[in-house]
Write an enzyme that holds these catalytic residues in place. Structure first.
Site, PDB file in Angstrom:
ATOM      1  N   CYS A   1     -83.184 -29.630 -14.147  1.00  0.00           N
ATOM      2  CA  CYS A   1     -84.043 -29.443 -15.329  1.00  0.00           C
ATOM      3  C   CYS A   1     -83.607 -30.458 -16.382  1.00  0.00           C
ATOM      4  O   CYS A   1     -82.942 -31.451 -16.054  1.00  0.00           O
ATOM      5  CB  CYS A   1     -84.007 -28.001 -15.831  1.00  0.00           C
ATOM      6  SG  CYS A   1     -82.381 -27.431 -16.386  1.00  0.00           S
TER       7      CYS A   1
ATOM      8  N   ASN B   1     -79.732 -28.662 -17.993  1.00  0.00           N
ATOM      9  CA  ASN B   1     -78.826 -28.003 -17.037  1.00  0.00           C
ATOM     10  C   ASN B   1     -78.046 -26.849 -17.679  1.00  0.00           C
ATOM     11  O   ASN B   1     -76.910 -26.573 -17.306  1.00  0.00           O
ATOM     12  CB  ASN B   1     -77.864 -29.020 -16.397  1.00  0.00           C
ATOM     13  CG  ASN B   1     -77.137 -28.503 -15.161  1.00  0.00           C
ATOM     14  OD1 ASN B   1     -76.026 -28.917 -14.872  1.00  0.00           O
ATOM     15  ND2 ASN B   1     -77.723 -27.581 -14.422  1.00  0.00           N
TER      16      ASN B   1
ATOM     17  N   CYS C   1     -80.239 -23.927 -18.820  1.00  0.00           N
ATOM     18  CA  CYS C   1     -81.133 -22.756 -18.734  1.00  0.00           C
ATOM     19  C   CYS C   1     -81.726 -22.615 -17.329  1.00  0.00           C
ATOM     20  O   CYS C   1     -81.236 -21.831 -16.517  1.00  0.00           O
ATOM     21  CB  CYS C   1     -82.261 -22.846 -19.772  1.00  0.00           C
ATOM     22  SG  CYS C   1     -81.680 -22.816 -21.481  1.00  0.00           S
ATOM     23  N   ARG C   2     -82.776 -23.393 -17.036  1.00  0.00           N
ATOM     24  CA  ARG C   2     -83.529 -23.162 -15.797  1.00  0.00           C
ATOM     25  C   ARG C   2     -82.744 -23.497 -14.526  1.00  0.00           C
ATOM     26  O   ARG C   2     -82.697 -22.692 -13.589  1.00  0.00           O
ATOM     27  CB  ARG C   2     -84.843 -23.972 -15.826  1.00  0.00           C
ATOM     28  CG  ARG C   2     -85.809 -23.473 -16.877  1.00  0.00           C
ATOM     29  CD  ARG C   2     -86.916 -24.477 -17.121  1.00  0.00           C
ATOM     30  NE  ARG C   2     -86.417 -25.691 -17.772  1.00  0.00           N
ATOM     31  CZ  ARG C   2     -87.139 -26.754 -18.046  1.00  0.00           C
ATOM     32  NH1 ARG C   2     -88.421 -26.769 -17.712  1.00  0.00           N
ATOM     33  NH2 ARG C   2     -86.611 -27.800 -18.657  1.00  0.00           N
ATOM     34  N   SER C   3     -82.161 -24.696 -14.468  1.00  0.00           N
ATOM     35  CA  SER C   3     -81.536 -25.088 -13.186  1.00  0.00           C
ATOM     36  C   SER C   3     -80.263 -24.305 -12.852  1.00  0.00           C
ATOM     37  O   SER C   3     -80.052 -23.999 -11.676  1.00  0.00           O
ATOM     38  CB  SER C   3     -81.324 -26.607 -13.093  1.00  0.00           C
ATOM     39  OG  SER C   3     -80.476 -27.088 -14.101  1.00  0.00           O
TER      40      SER C   3
ATOM     41  N   ASP D   1     -89.988 -24.385 -20.018  1.00  0.00           N
ATOM     42  CA  ASP D   1     -88.695 -24.535 -20.701  1.00  0.00           C
ATOM     43  C   ASP D   1     -88.519 -23.367 -21.679  1.00  0.00           C
ATOM     44  O   ASP D   1     -89.301 -23.227 -22.616  1.00  0.00           O
ATOM     45  CB  ASP D   1     -88.716 -25.870 -21.449  1.00  0.00           C
ATOM     46  CG  ASP D   1     -87.402 -26.174 -22.129  1.00  0.00           C
ATOM     47  OD1 ASP D   1     -86.556 -25.259 -22.245  1.00  0.00           O
ATOM     48  OD2 ASP D   1     -87.217 -27.322 -22.546  1.00  0.00           O
TER      49      ASP D   1
END
Ligand code: 4NP
Length: 150
Positions: A3, A6, A8-10, A119
């Protein structure tokens, strides 16, 4: 799993996938990275950690890093969360043959949908639940596809 930051999402995707792979007895090398350096060395965002904990996953050991050219050789798949991540990843030097490793993660359960994992960084807690649900589905679809291949 890639993401922007690195944090939050990934790392959420990495944490969900590593736990599910262990549950299913599938050995995979899983890692995550960001396309920028803003948060390098940092632990995941506290909201991501809390959301993951709520669902039974511990990602407190993860630390942010930036994607690097070597990742294209090391991994068979490079999953991105949105189209902007895709553009940024493809700017990292790599062999032309490795471009096809880069894929939108949500295409695992909606092929060619090109849907983004939104995001959640500037939003509220609902955003993290949405991210969790999307990643959970995509991880299952990915692992199911490995079973189909074997
Ligand atoms: P991520 O979220 O890409 O899911 O880790 C973000 C984290 C940090 C920023 C943006 C998005 N930032 O602008 O610092």
């Amino acid at each position: 799993m890639v993401c922007l930051g690195n944090i939050c999402r990934s790392p959420m995707a990495e944490g969900i996938l590593r736990d599910k792979a262990i549950e299913r007895g599938i050995r995979l090398t899983i890692d995550s990275a960001g396309t920028n350096r803003f948060h390098t060395g940092e632990a995941p965002d506290h909201r991501a950690v809390a959301k993951m904990k709520e669902h039974g996953h511990d990602i407190t050991d993860l630390r942010a890093r930036t994607i690097e050219p070597e990742d294209f050789g090391k991994f068979d798949r490079i999953y991105v969360m949105d189209a902007s991540n895709m553009q940024n990843v493809l700017r990292v030097p790599h062999k032309p043959a490795h471009s096809s490793k880069v894929r939108m993660f949500l295409n695992e359960f909606q092929p060619n949908g090109n849907q983004a994992v939104p995001d959640p960084y500037y939003g509220g807690d609902d955003g993290f639940e949405d991210v969790y649900q999307l990643l959970d589905k995509a991880c299952d679809a990915f692992l199911n596809s490995l079973n189909d291949e074997s």
